[in-house]
Write a protein that holds these residues in place. Sequence first.
Motif, PDB file in Angstrom:
ATOM      1  N   LYS A   2      23.888 -46.516  34.591  1.00 49.44           N
ATOM      2  CA  LYS A   2      25.200 -45.893  34.319  1.00 49.44           C
ATOM      3  C   LYS A   2      26.101 -46.867  33.610  1.00 49.44           C
ATOM      4  O   LYS A   2      26.805 -46.538  32.674  1.00 49.44           O
ATOM      5  CB  LYS A   2      25.841 -45.437  35.633  1.00 49.44           C
ATOM      6  N   LYS A   3      26.081 -48.114  34.123  1.00 55.80           N
ATOM      7  CA  LYS A   3      26.961 -49.121  33.512  1.00 55.80           C
ATOM      8  C   LYS A   3      26.593 -49.375  32.054  1.00 55.80           C
ATOM      9  O   LYS A   3      27.452 -49.502  31.189  1.00 55.80           O
ATOM     10  CB  LYS A   3      26.860 -50.412  34.317  1.00 55.80           C
ATOM     11  N   ALA A   4      25.293 -49.418  31.796  1.00 52.64           N
ATOM     12  CA  ALA A   4      24.844 -49.650  30.412  1.00 52.64           C
ATOM     13  C   ALA A   4      25.247 -48.489  29.508  1.00 52.64           C
ATOM     14  O   ALA A   4      25.662 -48.664  28.368  1.00 52.64           O
ATOM     15  CB  ALA A   4      23.321 -49.838  30.388  1.00 52.64           C
ATOM     16  N   PHE A   5      25.149 -47.270  30.069  1.00 49.85           N
ATOM     17  CA  PHE A   5      25.518 -46.094  29.281  1.00 49.85           C
ATOM     18  C   PHE A   5      26.989 -46.148  28.879  1.00 49.85           C
ATOM     19  O   PHE A   5      27.364 -45.947  27.733  1.00 49.85           O
ATOM     20  CB  PHE A   5      25.225 -44.817  30.078  1.00 49.85           C
ATOM     21  N   LYS A  73      35.541 -47.936  32.909  1.00 52.71           N
ATOM     22  CA  LYS A  73      34.097 -48.185  32.940  1.00 52.71           C
ATOM     23  C   LYS A  73      33.762 -49.330  33.887  1.00 52.71           C
ATOM     24  O   LYS A  73      32.756 -49.311  34.609  1.00 52.71           O
ATOM     25  CB  LYS A  73      33.636 -48.502  31.516  1.00 52.71           C
ATOM     26  N   ALA A  74      34.674 -50.340  33.914  1.00 56.31           N
ATOM     27  CA  ALA A  74      34.419 -51.505  34.762  1.00 56.31           C
ATOM     28  C   ALA A  74      34.495 -51.179  36.242  1.00 56.31           C
ATOM     29  O   ALA A  74      34.051 -51.966  37.096  1.00 56.31           O
ATOM     30  CB  ALA A  74      35.403 -52.625  34.421  1.00 56.31           C
ATOM     31  N   GLU A  75      35.063 -50.034  36.614  1.00 57.74           N
ATOM     32  CA  GLU A  75      35.161 -49.665  38.030  1.00 57.74           C
ATOM     33  C   GLU A  75      33.810 -49.305  38.626  1.00 57.74           C
ATOM     34  O   GLU A  75      33.647 -49.285  39.850  1.00 57.74           O
ATOM     35  CB  GLU A  75      36.128 -48.487  38.183  1.00 57.74           C
ATOM     36  N   ASP A  79      27.084 -51.129  43.596  1.00 60.15           N
ATOM     37  CA  ASP A  79      27.100 -50.518  44.918  1.00 60.15           C
ATOM     38  C   ASP A  79      28.029 -49.307  44.985  1.00 60.15           C
ATOM     39  O   ASP A  79      28.358 -48.834  46.082  1.00 60.15           O
ATOM     40  CB  ASP A  79      27.533 -51.561  45.957  1.00 60.15           C
ATOM     41  N   THR A  80      28.489 -48.803  43.833  1.00 61.10           N
ATOM     42  CA  THR A  80      29.371 -47.632  43.847  1.00 61.10           C
ATOM     43  C   THR A  80      28.602 -46.396  44.285  1.00 61.10           C
ATOM     44  O   THR A  80      27.495 -46.125  43.795  1.00 61.10           O
ATOM     45  CB  THR A  80      29.962 -47.390  42.449  1.00 61.10           C
ATOM     46  N   GLU A  89      33.284 -41.116  36.237  1.00 62.62           N
ATOM     47  CA  GLU A  89      32.760 -40.564  34.986  1.00 62.62           C
ATOM     48  C   GLU A  89      33.669 -39.442  34.465  1.00 62.62           C
ATOM     49  O   GLU A  89      33.937 -39.344  33.259  1.00 62.62           O
ATOM     50  CB  GLU A  89      31.357 -40.025  35.191  1.00 62.62           C
ATOM     51  N   ALA A  90      34.162 -38.596  35.378  1.00 61.79           N
ATOM     52  CA  ALA A  90      35.035 -37.500  34.972  1.00 61.79           C
ATOM     53  C   ALA A  90      36.348 -38.040  34.411  1.00 61.79           C
ATOM     54  O   ALA A  90      36.853 -37.566  33.376  1.00 61.79           O
ATOM     55  CB  ALA A  90      35.308 -36.568  36.158  1.00 61.79           C
ATOM     56  N   ASP A  91      36.897 -39.053  35.105  1.00 58.38           N
ATOM     57  CA  ASP A  91      38.136 -39.655  34.602  1.00 58.38           C
ATOM     58  C   ASP A  91      37.914 -40.304  33.237  1.00 58.38           C
ATOM     59  O   ASP A  91      38.760 -40.217  32.344  1.00 58.38           O
ATOM     60  CB  ASP A  91      38.643 -40.709  35.597  1.00 58.38           C
ATOM     61  N   HIS A  92      36.754 -40.956  33.111  1.00 57.38           N
ATOM     62  CA  HIS A  92      36.434 -41.610  31.839  1.00 57.38           C
ATOM     63  C   HIS A  92      36.297 -40.586  30.703  1.00 57.38           C
ATOM     64  O   HIS A  92      36.727 -40.818  29.567  1.00 57.38           O
ATOM     65  CB  HIS A  92      35.143 -42.423  32.012  1.00 57.38           C
TER      66      HIS A  92
END
Length: 539
Positions: A2-5, A73-75, A79-80, A89-92
Amino acid sequence: MKKAFFSAAVAMILCAGLIVGLGADLAYAAPHLSSFDLHQHFNLTDLAHAAPLALAGLRSKLTELTSKAEQKKAEIKDDTAPEAARTIEADHAKILTEIEEVRAQIRTAEEEETRSQRQTPPADTAARAADIVGIAATARAQGVDLSTEDEQTAIRTNVDPAAFRAQMFDRLAARQTPTNPARVTQDDRDVRRTAMTEALSYSLGAPLPAAGPSAAARAFMGRSVIDIAAQSIDWRGGMVVNARQKDEILTRAGMSTSDFPIIFENAINRTLEGRYALAQPTYRSIARKQNFNDFRPHTTVKIGDFPMLQKVLESGEIKYGTFNEGKETVQAFSYAIALSITRQMLINDNIGAIADLLSSYGPTVALFEEVTFYSMAFNAALADGKTVFHADHSNLASPGTVIDVTNVGKARAAMSKQKSTGGNQLLQNAAKMLLVGPDKLTEAEMLIASITPATVATVNIFSGKLGVLDTAQITGNAWYAFADPAMGSNYRWGYLEGYEAPRVRTDEPFGTQGFKMSVEIDFGVGAVDYRFGYKNPGA
């Protein structure tokens, strides 16, 4: 994953934002175009100053949103929780949507800014033109032989007023003969007439020079039409307080022995001349000027039809070539419109109403020339019976296409392949400008925009090589390519020699109250060739 995406998504946003910002900055730095309406000048100028502030705010907001997306994205941590990650993701996604909306606003603002820049003239254009008109009037009053054409050329070619003044001093010095020690002075009446003309022209709307009016004209600045008329007849009836006195002054001033008719007519001409010189109809950018000696049809000679040189024989014989004279003709005609300045306007001393009446005549005459060119000459029939743009002339695309690199390249190639009537290749016939109507203006500007390419494949090969002209006289999707008229042109335009600008004649016919006035121009335009232009019907 997810982070990479999200990292990849934000990186794409940042790159796109950088390209938009850089492209907008370069577009904002592009030169102003010169076509403008004098009536809208001050409103357009205000918009031109406000647009960069709004655009800067949008760019700042885009930067802020991009940073916010990066932070969102950094959030997402390793461990999320899945549900929390989906919320992030929705907020982003909402931030990304807002970024796209801001980008769309930036593009709209950039288009508006570009359009306002095209319509807003440089701040000093009117002042520089006024300076030159004032210098020219003073020079003529001193006896300098200066044509209206020389004056208008100085205005249109951005000659510095100081340099123009120096030229007038040189001409004045050239008139003096060292063998004649006598001094030639102006009559006081001539000096006063010239000063009154200058002052009245400013009241009627002529641009005021940056240095202000001449010393002689200052004494008459702010005077009303009645005041000028009274001065011209040396009125001794005391203060003018009623309509009967005004009527008496105007009646006496209108007589042939008075200076007022000359002052009034010259002031109107000076006002019209200054406004006309600032107008820039598009036809002058694609047609070649050629004045007419009289009103008879003038036969033209086609460019490139001079016979080719041939080797001199051993015997010294030089072979004769044939000179192909074109059969196309161009003719000047007289055009005019009459109007009246009523007795009521004069007695009411409503100089503002008279100024309003005259204010649009300079641009209106230029618009008349534009309409005449596109209706009579732009695609007129030539001597071969075919229109300028015709498949047999190899200058008409079929079918029509959009404006892009490929099709503009085809237009340039077709123009470069044109030949003279003797079958010889033209030395040079490169396309220098695109002519479009309002529907194709943005498409043409996008083609030649100077935007830093991301790759070699996206380099804009036309940047800096082609200019764009637009006119409301072209409707629909058609677009055209034209050569520099200095190298060759399909068209000729000009005035009757000695009458290089519109002129005003005034009269006070018997039995009519007020002044009758006619605006006249001797103007000719016509098609004489087909090789220096190319038409694409568009798509």
